[in-house]
Structures are given as structure tokens and as C-alpha cells.
Design a protein around this motif. Structure first.
Motif, PDB file in Angstrom:
ATOM      1  N   ALA A 191      44.636   1.097  73.492  1.00  0.00           N
ATOM      2  CA  ALA A 191      44.095  -0.204  73.101  1.00  0.00           C
ATOM      3  C   ALA A 191      42.869  -0.503  73.941  1.00  0.00           C
ATOM      4  N   ILE A 192      41.766  -0.875  73.285  1.00  0.00           N
ATOM      5  CA  ILE A 192      40.502  -1.070  73.994  1.00  0.00           C
ATOM      6  C   ILE A 192      39.995  -2.511  73.924  1.00  0.00           C
ATOM      7  N   VAL A 193      40.577  -3.323  73.048  1.00  0.00           N
ATOM      8  CA  VAL A 193      40.202  -4.735  72.923  1.00  0.00           C
ATOM      9  C   VAL A 193      41.461  -5.518  72.599  1.00  0.00           C
ATOM     10  N   GLY A 194      41.622  -6.698  73.236  1.00  0.00           N
ATOM     11  CA  GLY A 194      42.735  -7.570  72.884  1.00  0.00           C
ATOM     12  C   GLY A 194      43.825  -7.627  73.929  1.00  0.00           C
ATOM     13  N   ASP A 195      44.898  -8.318  73.580  1.00  0.00           N
ATOM     14  CA  ASP A 195      45.994  -8.558  74.520  1.00  0.00           C
ATOM     15  C   ASP A 195      46.624  -7.275  75.041  1.00  0.00           C
ATOM     16  N   LEU A 196      46.623  -6.219  74.234  1.00  0.00           N
ATOM     17  CA  LEU A 196      47.289  -4.974  74.628  1.00  0.00           C
ATOM     18  C   LEU A 196      46.337  -3.968  75.263  1.00  0.00           C
ATOM     19  N   THR A 197      45.155  -4.405  75.637  1.00  0.00           N
ATOM     20  CA  THR A 197      44.178  -3.509  76.257  1.00  0.00           C
ATOM     21  C   THR A 197      44.815  -2.703  77.388  1.00  0.00           C
ATOM     22  N   GLY A 198      44.613  -1.407  77.357  1.00  0.00           N
ATOM     23  CA  GLY A 198      45.156  -0.518  78.388  1.00  0.00           C
ATOM     24  C   GLY A 198      46.461   0.141  78.013  1.00  0.00           C
TER      25      GLY A 198
END
Length: 321
Positions: free
Chosen positions: A164-171
Motif C-alpha cells: 500500500a502506497i497511499v491511504g490508511d494502510l500505507t506500508g
């Protein structure tokens, strides 16, 4: 490189649409743009279609190998074999137009994905610590690779890396499952009791290649990054295992390689999905398998060299020198 008019039109639209939180918030009001691992928003551009303009598939139907009459022998499928389940084949003729298939195999929620612009075919486990996700296509690209999104948080995910690169789940990173691309003939002969996905009920020219002669071009579509080192052509195929890449030309010349704890094999007989106007008539790029020292299939990807270099700039090139 010649593309069908629809794809050429996408290029015109994409050139006008560089991503930024201010621009995309109207289309993505539920995405948390304050969280991202992307260094600069100019890395993300529109590929042309809007959100779900390329419709992901959910819980498709399958038929027995013996009942399949539409596929040609050399055309590619993505193979998924899960213990206790009949092997499954996902024809690239369908994934070219849909890019993601969400469903459950042997109790495992999976996302079978294919990004034509990177020739990247990867299967992910949709389960995360944050719950089981359902994936769709954003219509956005980064380094010419598809950006997916999840329905639950509308975070954006890089298909090539499963992160995930954008948003709440980034990383958050998805687990990659062993799957591979091979010809329909090879799959059917090995798995007479296997299952194959049937044609979706969408008005698409299944079996046609929208990216005619793409993999014979010099520059990738909608890509402005650095080309690969070692004079490797940008659109040359490489076999990626983790952060290592073996040029397909080297593997095909030798037939088999055992290095870095893995064994790679190549055999002729699979058409490129990105060459001729008909997917089944493409040039022969061969069938690749990757196994560990115990003979177990390993997760891997046969992708274009430019994409490997873009997402693994410090990766190791297995050149055999």
C-alpha cells in the motif's frame, strides 16, 4: 509500437492528469492522502480510465479443462495450485481487460493480478492484519505499473510490489502466493482434472491484444523513469524472485539455472500476450518455473526489465558474469 485507438486516447488523457491530493480528492473522497510512501506525487499519473473503468472480477465461474473450447494452445494463463484444490487457470485473454480477479480458493481469499504494461502477473493473499480486502483498479499508474485499491479503506496499492502506497494502510504488504504464467497447452496436459476460468460477461474482445507489438518497442508506455543498467532493453523480460532478476534471454539460452538457492527452468511454447493482434499468435517467450531446493514452487514474476529497475533500484541483476 502500435496501440489500438482506445489505448492511444488514454495516453492523451493521461498526459493531462498528474496526481495530487487536491486533484484526486474529488474522485477519491474516502482515501487518506495525508498518508503515503510516495516521495513525489508526480510519480503517479492517470492511465486514462477512471476508477473501475477497468472492472475487476469477483468470484468468476470455472469449467473443466476438457470443456474449454476457446483457448488456443500457446496462449498464456496464470496458474494457481493450492493444496487440496483443483489447479486453476486464469487466461490472460481475460486478465488483459480486467487486471484483477478476486475470489476464494481452498479457503484462501486471493487476488490474481496482471498488469499488461509491465507484463507483471502476481497472485496475492487478500488477508491482512486489518482484515480481508477486495481489490479494484484505480486507473492510475506509477512507473507504468497498475495501482490497485481496496474497497474497505480505498488505500492505493502498487501491483508490482503488493504494498500500500497511499491511504490508511500505507506500508502494509500483501503476501504473494506461488503462481506462474504458462501456456494453456502445458496447463491442460499437466492438469486434465484442472479448472479454467470462463469468459466474463462483459462486452470485450477477449483474445485480442490491445497492445500490439508493445514488447518490441523501445520505451514503455507512460514511463519517464530510468532505463535498466547493463544495456538491458527496457522491455526485455526478466524473472524476478524477491529482489533478484534473471534476464529471460540468459535462462532461455541455458534451459535451467540453479543460483542463489533457487532453480529456474525454461521451455518453449508460450505466446507473448503483448505482441500479435491475437494473443494466441504472439511470439514464443517460453514457459518459466521457479522452485526452491526442495522442489517447491516459489512466488516470482516474469516482468519487464524497466519495472524491476524502477521498483528495485538496488536489486541484484543475475547476469552470470
Amino acid at each position: 509500437m502500435r496501440l489500438i485507438p482506445t489505448v492511444t486516447a488514454f495516453c492523451t488523457v493521461a498526459s493531462m492528469s498528474v496526481a495530487s491530493p487536491e486533484f484526486w480528492v474529488f474522485e477519491w473522497p474516502n482515501t487518506n492522502f495525508a498518508r503515503t510512501s510516495v516521495e513525489s506525487w508526480v510519480e503517479i499519473i492517470s492511465g486514462g480510465p477512471p476508477k473501475d473503468g477497468i472492472p475487476a472480477l469477483d468470484d468468476p465461474d470455472f469449467i473443466a479443462v476438457s470443456d474449454e473450447m476457446n483457448l488456443t494452445l500457446r496462449e498464456p494463463v496464470i496458474t494457481l495450485e493450492i493444496d487440496g484444490e483443483a489447479p486453476r487457470a486464469y487466461p490472460i485473454r481475460y486478465l488483459t481487460w480486467h487486471e484483477i480477479v478476486n475470489h476464494v480458493v481452498g479457503g484462501i481469499p486471493v487476488a490474481v493480478t496482471f498488469c499488461p504494461l509491465c507484463n507483471s502477473g502476481i497472485t496475492f493473499d487478500r488477508r491482512t492484519d486489518q482484515g480481508t480486502l477486495r481489490f479494484g483498479v484505480t486507473g492510475k499508474l506509477r512507473n507504468s505499473d497498475m495501482i490497485m485499491y481496496d474497497d474497505e479503506t480505498e488505500s492505493w496499492w502498487q501491483q508490482a510490489t503488493g504494498e500500500a502506497i497511499v491511504g490508511d494502510l500505507t506500508g502494509v504488504e500483501l503476501k504473494t502466493l506461488p503462481s506462474w504464467m504458462e501456456s494453456w497447452e502445458v496447463f491442460a496436459e499437466r492438469n486434465p482434472d484442472g479448472l479454467v476460468m470462463v469468459a466474463p460477461s462483459f462486452p470485450r474482445d477477449y483474445g485480442a491484444n490491445p497492445y500490439v507489438r508493445y514488447d518490441s518497442g523501445f520505451r514503455p508506455f507512460l514511463f519517464s523513469g530510468e532505463f535498466p543498467p547493463h544495456d538491458i532493453p527496457a522491455l526485455a523480460r526478466v524473472v524476478r524472485v524477491g529482489d533478484r532478476a534473471w534476464p529471460l534471454t540468459r535462462l532461455s539460452a541455458q534451459g535451467a539455472l540453479t543460483e542463489a538457492g533457487v532453480t529456474l527452468t525454461w521451455a518453449a511454447g508460450q505466446s507473448s500476450a503483448l505482441d500479435a493482434a491475437s494473443i494466441g499468435a504472439g511470439k514464443d517467450v517460453g514457459n518459466v518455473r521457479v522452485r526452491d531446493a526442495q522442489g517447491n514452487d516459489l512466488a516470482h514474476d516474469v516482468m519487464f526489465a524497466f519495472a524491476f529497475h524502477a521498483f528495485w533500484p538496488d536489486g541484484e541483476w543475475m547476469l552470470g558474469n
